[in-house]
Design a protein around this motif. Structure first.
Motif, PDB file in Angstrom:
ATOM      1  N   ARG A   1       0.837  -1.213   0.000  1.00 13.08           N
ATOM      2  CA  ARG A   1       0.000   0.000   0.000  1.00 13.08           C
ATOM      3  C   ARG A   1       0.866   1.256   0.000  1.00 13.08           C
ATOM      4  NH1 ARG A   1      -4.165   0.547  -1.910  1.00 13.08           N
ATOM      5  NH2 ARG A   1      -4.972   2.042  -0.436  1.00 13.08           N
TER       6      ARG A   1
ATOM      7  N   ASP B   1      -6.379   1.663   6.969  1.00 13.11           N
ATOM      8  CA  ASP B   1      -7.806   1.927   7.123  1.00 13.11           C
ATOM      9  C   ASP B   1      -8.579   0.605   7.035  1.00 13.11           C
ATOM     10  OD1 ASP B   1      -7.996   1.232   4.464  1.00 13.11           O
ATOM     11  OD2 ASP B   1      -8.204   3.280   3.743  1.00 13.11           O
ATOM     12  N   SER B   2      -9.906   0.703   7.051  1.00  9.95           N
ATOM     13  CA  SER B   2     -10.706  -0.525   7.108  1.00  9.95           C
ATOM     14  C   SER B   2     -10.517  -1.384   5.858  1.00  9.95           C
ATOM     15  CB  SER B   2     -12.181  -0.182   7.295  1.00  9.95           C
ATOM     16  OG  SER B   2     -12.628   0.630   6.233  1.00  9.95           O
ATOM     17  N   LEU B   3     -10.283  -0.741   4.705  1.00  8.86           N
ATOM     18  CA  LEU B   3     -10.056  -1.534   3.486  1.00  8.86           C
ATOM     19  C   LEU B   3      -8.695  -2.224   3.540  1.00  8.86           C
ATOM     20  CD1 LEU B   3     -11.579   1.003   0.961  1.00  8.86           C
ATOM     21  CD2 LEU B   3     -12.481  -1.272   1.468  1.00  8.86           C
ATOM     22  N   ASP B   4      -7.712  -1.556   4.143  1.00  3.05           N
ATOM     23  CA  ASP B   4      -6.402  -2.200   4.314  1.00  3.05           C
ATOM     24  C   ASP B   4      -6.519  -3.404   5.251  1.00  3.05           C
ATOM     25  OD1 ASP B   4      -5.164  -0.223   2.777  1.00  3.05           O
ATOM     26  OD2 ASP B   4      -4.904   1.079   4.513  1.00  3.05           O
TER      27      ASP B   4
ATOM     28  N   ALA C   1      -9.155  -5.221   5.593  1.00  6.89           N
ATOM     29  CA  ALA C   1      -9.769  -6.287   4.783  1.00  6.89           C
ATOM     30  C   ALA C   1      -8.693  -6.974   3.934  1.00  6.89           C
ATOM     31  CB  ALA C   1     -10.868  -5.704   3.905  1.00  6.89           C
ATOM     32  N   GLU C   2      -7.753  -6.181   3.431  1.00  8.07           N
ATOM     33  CA  GLU C   2      -6.633  -6.739   2.646  1.00  8.07           C
ATOM     34  C   GLU C   2      -5.793  -7.679   3.522  1.00  8.07           C
ATOM     35  OE1 GLU C   2      -5.721  -5.958  -0.646  1.00  8.07           O
ATOM     36  OE2 GLU C   2      -4.139  -7.464  -0.460  1.00  8.07           O
TER      37      GLU C   2
ATOM     38  N   PHE D   1      -6.827  -9.340   6.058  1.00 11.28           N
ATOM     39  CA  PHE D   1      -7.651 -10.523   6.267  1.00 11.28           C
ATOM     40  C   PHE D   1      -7.475 -11.504   5.102  1.00 11.28           C
ATOM     41  CE2 PHE D   1     -11.614 -12.889   6.023  1.00 11.28           C
ATOM     42  CZ  PHE D   1     -11.880 -13.201   7.344  1.00 11.28           C
ATOM     43  N   LEU D   2      -7.559 -10.971   3.868  1.00  9.59           N
ATOM     44  CA  LEU D   2      -7.407 -11.819   2.681  1.00  9.59           C
ATOM     45  C   LEU D   2      -6.024 -12.457   2.623  1.00  9.59           C
ATOM     46  CD1 LEU D   2      -8.979  -9.943  -0.379  1.00  9.59           C
ATOM     47  CD2 LEU D   2      -9.725 -12.074   0.675  1.00  9.59           C
TER      48      LEU D   2
ATOM     49  N   GLU E   1      -5.692 -15.235   5.046  1.00  6.86           N
ATOM     50  CA  GLU E   1      -6.363 -16.437   4.549  1.00  6.86           C
ATOM     51  C   GLU E   1      -5.451 -17.176   3.571  1.00  6.86           C
ATOM     52  OE1 GLU E   1     -11.130 -16.159   4.722  1.00  6.86           O
ATOM     53  OE2 GLU E   1     -10.246 -15.217   2.982  1.00  6.86           O
TER      54      GLU E   1
ATOM     55  N   PRO F   1     -15.197 -13.855   9.028  1.00  6.31           N
ATOM     56  CA  PRO F   1     -15.167 -12.393   8.999  1.00  6.31           C
ATOM     57  C   PRO F   1     -15.685 -11.764  10.298  1.00  6.31           C
ATOM     58  CG  PRO F   1     -16.081 -13.240   6.961  1.00  6.31           C
ATOM     59  CD  PRO F   1     -15.970 -14.406   7.908  1.00  6.31           C
TER      60      PRO F   1
END
Lengths: 291, 79
Positions: B20, B40-43, B45-46, B48-49, B52, B61
């Motif tokens: 990022r 941020d929240s999208l990072d 989520a990244e 999290f992925l 996985e 989630p």
């Protein structure tokens, strides 16, 4: 501690953030939305055109909210005024009041010079009605009530604050109808995440959508849930219709707002369509009765 | 049972920060706040992925709610 509602910063997207998407010029939106300029998912039945499906959606909202034949109705996030017009011209409403944060939307409605249709450049947080409303509708606005990254608890708190105000503004027995995009349960993928980043950073900054449970939780002790539908497939059909029209008049659009802006909206319509089709997003239509 | 070790969590945070184009502070530790790293929240989520992928595990989630620190990532549960 109770916040002073007149001095606290309104939650959600700022006027500048709203303007960045909606204030590119009404002429551009006229090229690819239906003639009523309704910029949210339609309600489709077999044989519908985009316009008839949008009118069906507006009529459904009016019916669910109990706005048919009502005296005073509030539309929170009134867009370019299609609901206000439908309420006064087809449903016998005496006074339809719309709230928007977009100056071009406000200017268009104010230009009609019709005492039955009133528009205010106001956040719902700032609204103080002159008299109670018999019904309230809010279509495609809740998506701007909280900013991306807001915690679940804070989202529910803000939705509850909105619902609490609606209940206070409603006459006894009044109903609220909400249509809003919601999150879907499809597993996140790298592509879906990249698309979400585009939508929340470049298309609708300072906005986020609820999980269905967040909105329902916020209704407790304020409203009874009458009906809840998830019509994600209707948004797919709406986005397809918008994009077909946008592409058919692409050169005209480029002359109006520039090639970059047309590509930006085209990418948004494509991205959103995939999100709804793949289950990353849903479309809530929620009917609530004040308790 | 935890499927993510603290070492994996730290490595993944560093990788996502690099991807990022954010500065990777040398002193990231388990108690480092994710927000303080500019995520941020999208990072998140990244992250999290990526976790996985690294663990070859489908994570729940709902266990990602309330993540605050790098160390909290260890608490992510399999679905």
């Amino acid at each position: 501690m109770a916040l002073d509602q007149h001095t606290a910063e309104p939650p959600g997207a700022s006027r500048d953030a709203i303007g960045s998407h909606y204030d590119v010029g009404v002429g551009f939106f006229e090229q690819w939305l239906d003639p009523t300029l309704t910029y949210s998912s339609a309600l489709w039945e077999a044989g519908d055109t985009l316009e008839t499906a949008q009118l069906r959606k507006l009529d459904y909202a009016a019916s669910e909210a109990g706005a048919v034949g009502a005296r005073r109705v509030l539309d929170v996030g009134c867009g370019w005024g299609s609901m206000l017009t439908r309420l006064v011209e087809e449903h016998g409403v005496e006074a339809a009041v719309g709230l928007t944060l977009s100056e071009t939307q406000r200017d268009r409605i104010a230009g009609w010079d019709d005492p039955r249709r009133e528009v205010r450049l106001e956040h719902w947080h700032e609204h103080e009605p002159d008299a109670p409303y018999d019904a309230i509708v809010s279509i495609g606005a809740l998506e701007h009530f909280v900013r991306h990254g807001t915690s679940r608890a804070d989202k529910v708190r803000t939705y509850r604050e909105f619902l609490s105000r609606c209940r206070r503004w409603l006459a006894p027995g009044g109903r609220l109808y909400v249509q809003a995009i919601c999150k879907g349960n499809a597993r996140l993928t790298a592509k879906a995440l990249a698309d979400a980043r585009f939508v929340f950073e470049e298309v609708f900054p300072q906005s986020d959508v609820p999980w269905p449970a967040e909105l329902v939780q916020a209704t407790e002790w304020l409203f009874d849930l009458v009906r809840l539908r998830n019509d994600a497939d209707h948004y797919v059909q709406t986005l397809d219709a918008w994009r077909e029209r946008l592409l058919a008049r692409r050169e005209e659009g480029e002359r109006e707002v520039g090639a970059g802006a047309v590509e930006h909206y085209d990418r948004y319509l494509r991205t959103a369509r995939e999100h709804f089709a793949e289950g990353h997003a849903g479309l809530l239509r929620v009917t609530l009765a004040a308790v | 049972m935890a499927v993510i070790s603290e070492e994996v969590a730290l490595d993944t945070v560093r990788r996502v920060l690099g991807a990022r184009h954010k500065e990777v502070a040398p002193d990231i530790a388990a108690d480092t706040q994710l927000e303080s790293l500019g995520l941020d929240s999208l990072d998140i989520a990244e992250l999290f992925l990526q976790l996985e992928n690294v663990t070859s595990t489908e994570l729940d989630p709902s266990s990602a709610e309330g993540l605050k620190t790098v160390g909290d990532l260890v608490e992510l549960r399999p679905l």
